[in-house]
Design a protein around this motif. Structure first.
Motif, PDB file in Angstrom:
ATOM      1  N   GLY A 132       0.809  -1.209   0.000  1.00  0.00           N
ATOM      2  CA  GLY A 132       0.000   0.000   0.000  1.00  0.00           C
ATOM      3  C   GLY A 132       0.844   1.261   0.000  1.00  0.00           C
ATOM      4  O   GLY A 132       0.571   2.213  -0.753  1.00  0.00           O
ATOM      5  N   GLY A 133       1.884   1.290   0.844  1.00  0.00           N
ATOM      6  CA  GLY A 133       2.775   2.445   0.866  1.00  0.00           C
ATOM      7  C   GLY A 133       3.497   2.641  -0.456  1.00  0.00           C
ATOM      8  O   GLY A 133       3.640   3.774  -0.940  1.00  0.00           O
ATOM      9  N   ILE A 134       3.944   1.543  -1.052  1.00  0.00           N
ATOM     10  CA  ILE A 134       4.637   1.624  -2.345  1.00  0.00           C
ATOM     11  C   ILE A 134       3.679   2.111  -3.437  1.00  0.00           C
ATOM     12  O   ILE A 134       4.047   2.958  -4.262  1.00  0.00           O
ATOM     13  N   LEU A 135       2.462   1.596  -3.431  1.00  0.00           N
ATOM     14  CA  LEU A 135       1.476   2.019  -4.435  1.00  0.00           C
ATOM     15  C   LEU A 135       1.207   3.514  -4.344  1.00  0.00           C
ATOM     16  O   LEU A 135       1.154   4.214  -5.361  1.00  0.00           O
ATOM     17  N   MET A 136       1.020   3.999  -3.114  1.00  0.00           N
ATOM     18  CA  MET A 136       0.720   5.418  -2.938  1.00  0.00           C
ATOM     19  C   MET A 136       1.874   6.273  -3.437  1.00  0.00           C
ATOM     20  O   MET A 136       1.672   7.253  -4.175  1.00  0.00           O
ATOM     21  N   LYS A 137       3.092   5.917  -3.046  1.00  0.00           N
ATOM     22  CA  LYS A 137       4.246   6.710  -3.463  1.00  0.00           C
ATOM     23  C   LYS A 137       4.469   6.599  -4.965  1.00  0.00           C
ATOM     24  O   LYS A 137       4.791   7.598  -5.630  1.00  0.00           O
ATOM     25  N   PHE A 138       4.277   5.409  -5.518  1.00  0.00           N
ATOM     26  CA  PHE A 138       4.461   5.204  -6.960  1.00  0.00           C
ATOM     27  C   PHE A 138       3.448   6.029  -7.748  1.00  0.00           C
ATOM     28  O   PHE A 138       3.812   6.710  -8.717  1.00  0.00           O
ATOM     29  N   LEU A 139       2.184   5.980  -7.344  1.00  0.00           N
ATOM     30  CA  LEU A 139       1.155   6.736  -8.055  1.00  0.00           C
ATOM     31  C   LEU A 139       1.405   8.234  -7.937  1.00  0.00           C
ATOM     32  O   LEU A 139       1.233   8.980  -8.908  1.00  0.00           O
ATOM     33  N   GLN A 140       1.811   8.670  -6.748  1.00  0.00           N
ATOM     34  CA  GLN A 140       2.115  10.088  -6.578  1.00  0.00           C
ATOM     35  C   GLN A 140       3.270  10.510  -7.474  1.00  0.00           C
ATOM     36  O   GLN A 140       3.218  11.563  -8.118  1.00  0.00           O
ATOM     37  N   GLU A 141       4.321   9.690  -7.517  1.00  0.00           N
ATOM     38  CA  GLU A 141       5.483  10.019  -8.350  1.00  0.00           C
ATOM     39  C   GLU A 141       5.105  10.071  -9.825  1.00  0.00           C
ATOM     40  O   GLU A 141       5.545  10.969 -10.561  1.00  0.00           O
ATOM     41  N   ILE A 142       4.298   9.109 -10.278  1.00  0.00           N
ATOM     42  CA  ILE A 142       3.874   9.089 -11.683  1.00  0.00           C
ATOM     43  C   ILE A 142       3.060  10.335 -12.023  1.00  0.00           C
ATOM     44  O   ILE A 142       3.285  10.999 -13.047  1.00  0.00           O
TER      45      ILE A 142
END
Length: 296
Positions: free
Chosen positions: A259-269
Motif C-alpha cells: 500500500g505504501g509503495i502504491l501510494m508513493k508510486f502513483l504520486q510520483e507518476i
C-alpha cells in the motif's frame, strides 16, 4: 472477486452515495447546459471538459462509495488506491471539468463571505503543507484507527482532506486561463515540494516490519470498522470470515508495504507527468520569446 462476491449489491455499490453523485452530475450538466446562457458567459463548454468531470465523478464514486471503498476496508493496499483516486486523481479532473465562469462566480461569492479570511490557505506553500500534513497525520497508526472507528469523524476528515487536495491542486491545474501565465518555474518548485512532503509518511509505512494498523490486523477492530460500509451489526463477519486476513492475498505486513509503495508510486507518476508537462510548456515559451526577440 477479491472477496466482493461475499457481499450484496447494496454493500458493494452503495446506492445512496451513487444517487448523490448522479444528482451532482445532473446538476453539472444543467449548469453547463440550459443555465449557462443565463448565469454564464454564453460560451459553449467543450466536450472534453464534460468528459473530465464525469470521469472525475466516476473515480470519486468508486473510491468512496463503490467496490474500491469496500476493498479498502479489508486490505490496506486498496485503501491507498482509494486515497490516490480520491485526492490525487479525481480533484484535478473535476476542477478542469468545471468551466471558468463557474469558478469566477465561486471566487466572487467567497470574496464577499467570511471565508475570504481563509484565502491564505490557497497560497502554494500553505496548501502543500496543509494537504500533505493532513494526509500524513491521518496515517499515524493511532489516528488512523480512531478515525476508521468513528464514522462521523471519518466523513468529516475525508471532506476536509478533499478540500485541502483541491487547494493543493489549484496551483497546478489553474482552472482560470488568465491565472496560468508566467508560473512555470514556481509550478515546478511546487511539484517538487509535494513530492518531498509525502515521502516521510510513505516511508514509515513501507519500511515498517510489522502491521501498524489494528483496522487491518485485529479482527475485532476490523469488524467494527466495516460498519462504515455495511449497515447494522457487523459482528457476524467474525464468525463468517474470521478477520480481514480471509480476503487478503498478502500477509498484513506485506499488504501494508504494498500500500505504501502504491501510494508513493502513483504520486510520483502523477507529479512527474505534471513536471514534464510544465517543463515543456516553459521550454516552448522561452523559445518563443527568444524567437520574438530575434525577429525584433
Amino acid at each position: 472477486m477479491l472477496g466482493l462476491e461475499y457481499f450484496n449489491f447494496v454493500q458493494v455499490w452503495d446506492p445512496v452515495f451513487l444517487a448523490v453523485m448522479l444528482l451532482i452530475t445532473a446538476g453539472y450538466f444543467l449548469l453547463v447546459g440550459p443555465l449557462s446562457e443565463k448565469l454564464g458567459e454564453g460560451q459553449s463548454i467543450p466536450a472534453s471538459k464534460k468528459v473530465l468531470f464525469v470521469l472525475g465523478m466516476l473515480l470519486l464514486y468508486l473510491a468512496q462509495g463503490g467496490p474500491i471503498d469496500l476493498l479498502g476496508h479489508m486490505m490496506f493496499s486498496f485503501h491507498m488506491v482509494s486515497m490516490a483516486l480520491s485526492y490525487l486523481i479525481a480533484p484535478p479532473l473535476l476542477m478542469l471539468g468545471i468551466p471558468p465562469w463557474v469558478w469566477r462566480v465561486i471566487i466572487r461569492f467567497l470574496a464577499r463571505s467570511p471565508l475570504h479570511r481563509l484565502k491564505f490557505l490557497a497560497t502554494p506553500i500553505v496548501a502543500a503543507v496543509l494537504f500533505n500534513g493532513l494526509f500524513s497525520f491521518y496515517h499515524i497508526p493511532v489516528i488512523h484507527d480512531y478515525v476508521m472507528l468513528h464514522f462521523g469523524i471519518h466523513r468529516l476528515y475525508y471532506v476536509i482532506l478533499f478540500i485541502a487536495a483541491g487547494l493543493m491542486w489549484w496551483t497546478l491545474v489553474n482552472p482560470l486561463p488568465d491565472a496560468a501565465e508566467g508560473q512555470s518555474l514556481k509550478k515546478m518548485g511546487f511539484i517538487f515540494l509535494n513530492m518531498v512532503l509525502l515521502t516521510p509518511a510513505c516511508g514509515l509505512i513501507i519500511f515498517a516490519s510489522e502491521p501498524l494498523y489494528a483496522t487491518y490486523s485485529d479482527p475485532a477492530v476490523w469488524a467494527k470498522a466495516m460498519g462504515y460500509c455495511i449497515p447494522g451489526d457487523t459482528t457476524y463477519l467474525l464468525s463468517q470470515f474470521g478477520g480481514p486476513q480471509f480476503f487478503g492475498y498478502l500477509k498484513p505486513a506485506i499488504d501494508q508495504q504494498v500500500g505504501g509503495i502504491l501510494m508513493k508510486f502513483l504520486q510520483e507518476i502523477i507529479f512527474a507527468s505534471m513536471l514534464a508537462y510544465v517543463f515543456f510548456q516553459w521550454y516552448r515559451q522561452e523559445n518563443r520569446n527568444d524567437d520574438e526577440e530575434n525577429v525584433a
